[in-house]
Design a protein around this motif. Structure first.
Motif, PDB file in Angstrom:
ATOM      1  N   UNK A 199      15.638  -4.793  -3.573  1.00  0.00           N
ATOM      2  CA  UNK A 199      14.344  -4.961  -4.250  1.00  0.00           C
ATOM      3  C   UNK A 199      13.934  -6.443  -4.187  1.00  0.00           C
ATOM      4  N   UNK A 200      12.779  -6.747  -4.714  1.00  0.00           N
ATOM      5  CA  UNK A 200      12.208  -8.094  -4.509  1.00  0.00           C
ATOM      6  C   UNK A 200      12.964  -9.238  -5.170  1.00  0.00           C
ATOM      7  N   UNK A 201      13.914  -8.936  -6.026  1.00  0.00           N
ATOM      8  CA  UNK A 201      14.714 -10.054  -6.576  1.00  0.00           C
ATOM      9  C   UNK A 201      16.112 -10.076  -5.945  1.00  0.00           C
ATOM     10  N   UNK A 202      16.298  -9.272  -4.892  1.00  0.00           N
ATOM     11  CA  UNK A 202      17.583  -9.287  -4.182  1.00  0.00           C
ATOM     12  C   UNK A 202      18.596  -8.315  -4.759  1.00  0.00           C
ATOM     13  N   UNK A 203      18.273  -7.696  -5.890  1.00  0.00           N
ATOM     14  CA  UNK A 203      19.218  -6.712  -6.435  1.00  0.00           C
ATOM     15  C   UNK A 203      18.983  -5.371  -5.734  1.00  0.00           C
ATOM     16  N   UNK A 204      20.020  -4.567  -5.700  1.00  0.00           N
ATOM     17  CA  UNK A 204      19.934  -3.299  -4.967  1.00  0.00           C
ATOM     18  C   UNK A 204      19.170  -2.257  -5.787  1.00  0.00           C
ATOM     19  N   UNK A 205      18.236  -1.607  -5.131  1.00  0.00           N
ATOM     20  CA  UNK A 205      17.520  -0.493  -5.748  1.00  0.00           C
ATOM     21  C   UNK A 205      17.897   0.786  -5.036  1.00  0.00           C
ATOM     22  N   UNK A 206      17.719   1.910  -5.699  1.00  0.00           N
ATOM     23  CA  UNK A 206      18.049   3.200  -5.082  1.00  0.00           C
ATOM     24  C   UNK A 206      16.844   4.126  -5.125  1.00  0.00           C
ATOM     25  N   UNK A 249      30.135  -2.225  -8.078  1.00  0.00           N
ATOM     26  CA  UNK A 249      30.328  -2.709  -6.711  1.00  0.00           C
ATOM     27  C   UNK A 249      29.047  -3.278  -6.089  1.00  0.00           C
ATOM     28  N   UNK A 250      27.912  -3.040  -6.708  1.00  0.00           N
ATOM     29  CA  UNK A 250      26.661  -3.494  -6.081  1.00  0.00           C
ATOM     30  C   UNK A 250      26.506  -5.002  -6.197  1.00  0.00           C
ATOM     31  N   UNK A 251      25.904  -5.572  -5.160  1.00  0.00           N
ATOM     32  CA  UNK A 251      25.781  -7.020  -5.103  1.00  0.00           C
ATOM     33  C   UNK A 251      24.316  -7.454  -5.086  1.00  0.00           C
ATOM     34  N   UNK A 252      24.141  -8.732  -5.278  1.00  0.00           N
ATOM     35  CA  UNK A 252      22.811  -9.336  -5.183  1.00  0.00           C
ATOM     36  C   UNK A 252      22.655  -9.829  -3.738  1.00  0.00           C
ATOM     37  N   UNK A 253      21.611  -9.419  -3.063  1.00  0.00           N
ATOM     38  CA  UNK A 253      21.443  -9.792  -1.656  1.00  0.00           C
ATOM     39  C   UNK A 253      20.849 -11.173  -1.464  1.00  0.00           C
ATOM     40  N   UNK A 254      20.906 -11.656  -0.229  1.00  0.00           N
ATOM     41  CA  UNK A 254      20.212 -12.903   0.084  1.00  0.00           C
ATOM     42  C   UNK A 254      19.173 -12.636   1.178  1.00  0.00           C
ATOM     43  N   UNK A 255      18.470 -13.688   1.571  1.00  0.00           N
ATOM     44  CA  UNK A 255      17.319 -13.527   2.459  1.00  0.00           C
ATOM     45  C   UNK A 255      17.646 -12.681   3.706  1.00  0.00           C
ATOM     46  N   UNK A 256      18.801 -12.941   4.280  1.00  0.00           N
ATOM     47  CA  UNK A 256      19.168 -12.251   5.520  1.00  0.00           C
ATOM     48  C   UNK A 256      19.308 -10.739   5.325  1.00  0.00           C
ATOM     49  N   UNK A 257      19.600 -10.354   4.109  1.00  0.00           N
ATOM     50  CA  UNK A 257      19.857  -8.932   3.857  1.00  0.00           C
ATOM     51  C   UNK A 257      18.604  -8.062   3.959  1.00  0.00           C
ATOM     52  N   UNK A 258      17.460  -8.714   4.051  1.00  0.00           N
ATOM     53  CA  UNK A 258      16.209  -7.959   4.223  1.00  0.00           C
ATOM     54  C   UNK A 258      16.306  -6.995   5.410  1.00  0.00           C
ATOM     55  N   UNK A 268       8.360  -7.651  -0.722  1.00  0.00           N
ATOM     56  CA  UNK A 268       7.893  -8.935  -0.195  1.00  0.00           C
ATOM     57  C   UNK A 268       8.886  -9.458   0.851  1.00  0.00           C
ATOM     58  N   UNK A 269       8.525 -10.525   1.533  1.00  0.00           N
ATOM     59  CA  UNK A 269       9.405 -11.043   2.586  1.00  0.00           C
ATOM     60  C   UNK A 269      10.568 -11.863   2.075  1.00  0.00           C
ATOM     61  N   UNK A 270      10.373 -12.476   0.935  1.00  0.00           N
ATOM     62  CA  UNK A 270      11.462 -13.299   0.383  1.00  0.00           C
ATOM     63  C   UNK A 270      11.890 -12.789  -0.982  1.00  0.00           C
ATOM     64  N   UNK A 271      13.170 -12.877  -1.222  1.00  0.00           N
ATOM     65  CA  UNK A 271      13.638 -12.496  -2.557  1.00  0.00           C
ATOM     66  C   UNK A 271      13.293 -13.607  -3.536  1.00  0.00           C
ATOM     67  N   UNK A 272      12.848 -13.209  -4.697  1.00  0.00           N
ATOM     68  CA  UNK A 272      12.656 -14.230  -5.726  1.00  0.00           C
ATOM     69  C   UNK A 272      13.644 -13.904  -6.844  1.00  0.00           C
TER      70      UNK A 272
END
Ligand code: SAM
Length: 472
Positions: A9-16, A186-195, A212-216
């Motif tokens: 999702x847009x803040x880098x956390x995983x959504x389902x 087990x879920x992680x916070x993603x970074x830009x590359x994970x898009x 969005x293109x970048x995580x905020x």
């Protein structure tokens, strides 16, 4: 086969996404940000703890636990609770008692370092010195006094955090989905590359437009939060170690970008501890060696034991209606995070809110993201005072609060909200004996709405706008 449909999702956390409910579990805005802004911040926990030393929280629809995690994270960040770092340098202690897992001696991971836990299943990287390495590590990591290590709550600690008196925290978390429960730490916070992993296999168009293109990254979870959840799940639900569907998901390469490799590595090591005498022991011992080679050595200095006194986490894996019928507690805060009322009316019905009324403390609060008129009307009819959640950052009302003590409401329902409640949009769902299927509740609701003589919501909105523009 059990499947997940994850994305970032847009803040880098995983959504389902849930194909069954045809609904998203988390807002594209940010799964973690939503939990913070709709559940944790409006609860005004700092104020609550000014005159309370204990708190009971009910997390209905725990899913992968963002509401519980954000709650714990907030308490840690604000130093309302203090994690005690065990002063000993023990890692995983070898246990003589194979049946019980005393995970008090847990690992604290260094936030800034990246662990390459995928190596634990990468057979190509195994070196011949693994066995020796493991032996050395075992020596270093073994507890000199097993009992002292197991009951590490009693270990005196020089860390200043230990001198604080912890608040008593009780969280009951309910969800029907056992696998999600197990996977939650087990879920992680993603970074830009994970898009690049945001290409899931479900009808994604609606969601992808909102990404969005970048995580905020507005909020960040302390790594200890997931460890605390994992520790508690392992203690309360040891069957997790034997659940093939869960284990397959954890092993799957498809999902690995969404999981925290460190927590996965830790889990396999703990599983090894448990399985060492089973027929699979050899394979797991093999993984264990790799674990120690690639993970433990690098981080052994950073690994401390975590202790969180006075914390009880009670997973309840069943229908929330059944779970609450047998529950005897009064809660200070209830987080209600079911799918939308149109998809999951069983948890938004008049009768369900009556059940929640029985479980809310006189100064307690139900918080939900829903702004539905039918939900607010059901809450009013169940006996609550109902108000709104306001997010000053975006200057919007973003949810609903139900209380027994009216003075707790900061933002009451407006004339417009009440008008909508009195229209057909306010006709609530019914589930007289708290046992109907969602489909049956929807069917009966549809019938009631179609036969109602109340004004339609669209006619109400039109009249309201007209009346208000003529006033200006
Ligand atoms: C919108 S998701 C919740 C997201 C969650 N709060 C999180 O942080 O991941 C809704 C959840 O409700 C659960 N659920 C649906 N019906 C339920 C019921 N009758 N009782 C308990 N849980 C239910 C689903 O399994 C799903 O995990």
């Amino acid at each position: 086969m059990y499947e997940l449909h994850p994305y970032f999702t847009n803040d880098g956390s995983v959504g389902l996404f849930s194909p069954e409910a045809d609904d998203i579990y988390h807002s594209t805005y940010g799964a973690l940000a939503e939990a913070y802004e709709k559940f944790v911040l409006p609860a005004e926990l700092e104020k609550f703890f000014e005159n309370h030393s204990e708190i009971k929280v009910l997390d209905i629809c725990y899913g992968i636990g963002y509401n519980t995690k954000s709650f714990l994270n907030f308490l840690i960040d604000k130093k309302i609770i203090n994690l005690k770092k065990n002063c000993s340098k023990k890692l995983l202690c070898k246990k003589t008692n194979n049946e019980a897992i005393h995970t008090d001696n847990f690992l604290s991971l260094n936030n800034n370092e990246t662990l390459h836990g995928d190596n634990i299943i990468n057979i190509g990287e195994v070196h011949s010195d693994n066995i020796n390495q493991q032996k050395n590590n075992e020596k270093e990591n073994s507890c000199p006094d097993n009992n002292a290590a197991i009951h590490s709550n009693n270990i005196s600690c020089k860390n200043s955090a230990c001198e604080h008196q912890n608040k008593k925290i009780f969280i009951k978390a309910i969800d029907t989905d056992e696998k999600l429960f197990y996977l939650s730490p087990f879920f992680r916070q993603g970074n830009k590359k994970d898009k690049r992993y945001n290409k899931p296999d479900f009808n994604y168009e609606k969601i992808s437009k909102l990404l969005t293109n970048n995580f905020s990254e507005k909020y960040k979870l302390n790594p200890e939060v997931n460890l605390i959840i994992l520790k508690n799940i392992l203690e309360k639900r040891p069957e997790i170690f034997k659940d093939p569907a869960f284990l397959n998901i954890l092993k799957s390469r498809k999902y690995s970008p969404f999981f925290d490799k460190r927590i996965k590595g830790l889990f396999w090591a703990l599983k090894y501890e448990k399985d060492i005498y089973t027929p699979f022991g050899q394979t797991i011992a093999f993984l264990h060696n790799i674990y120690y080679k690639y993970i433990s050595i690098r981080y052994k200095k950073a690994l401390n034991s975590l202790i969180l006194d006075d914390f009880i986490f009670e997973p309840s894996i069943e229908d929330a209606r059944i779970s609450l019928k047998h529950d005897q507690y009064l809660y200070n805060f209830i987080f209600l995070d079911a799918f939308t009322p149109a998809k999951c009316p069983a948890l938004w019905s008049l009768e369900f809110f009556k059940l929640l009324f029985e479980h809310l403390d006189s100064d307690g609060m139900i918080l939900t993201y829903s702004n539905s008129a039918a939900v607010r009307n059901a809450m009013l009819n169940a006996g609550f005072f109902v108000g709104k959640i306001y997010n000053p950052e975006i200057d919007k009302f973003t949810g609903t609060i139900a209380v027994k003590n009216k003075s707790l409401l900061k933002y009451e329902l407006s004339e417009y909200d009440l008008g909508l409640i009195n229209s057909r949009a306010g006709i609530f769902y019914r589930d007289e004996n708290l046992n109907l299927s969602n489909e049956a509740i929807i069917e009966a609701h549809k019938k009631e709405v179609s036969e109602s003589s109340k004004i339609s919501s669209s006619a109400f909105i039109k009249n309201y706008k007209k009346a208000n523009s003529s006033l200006k």
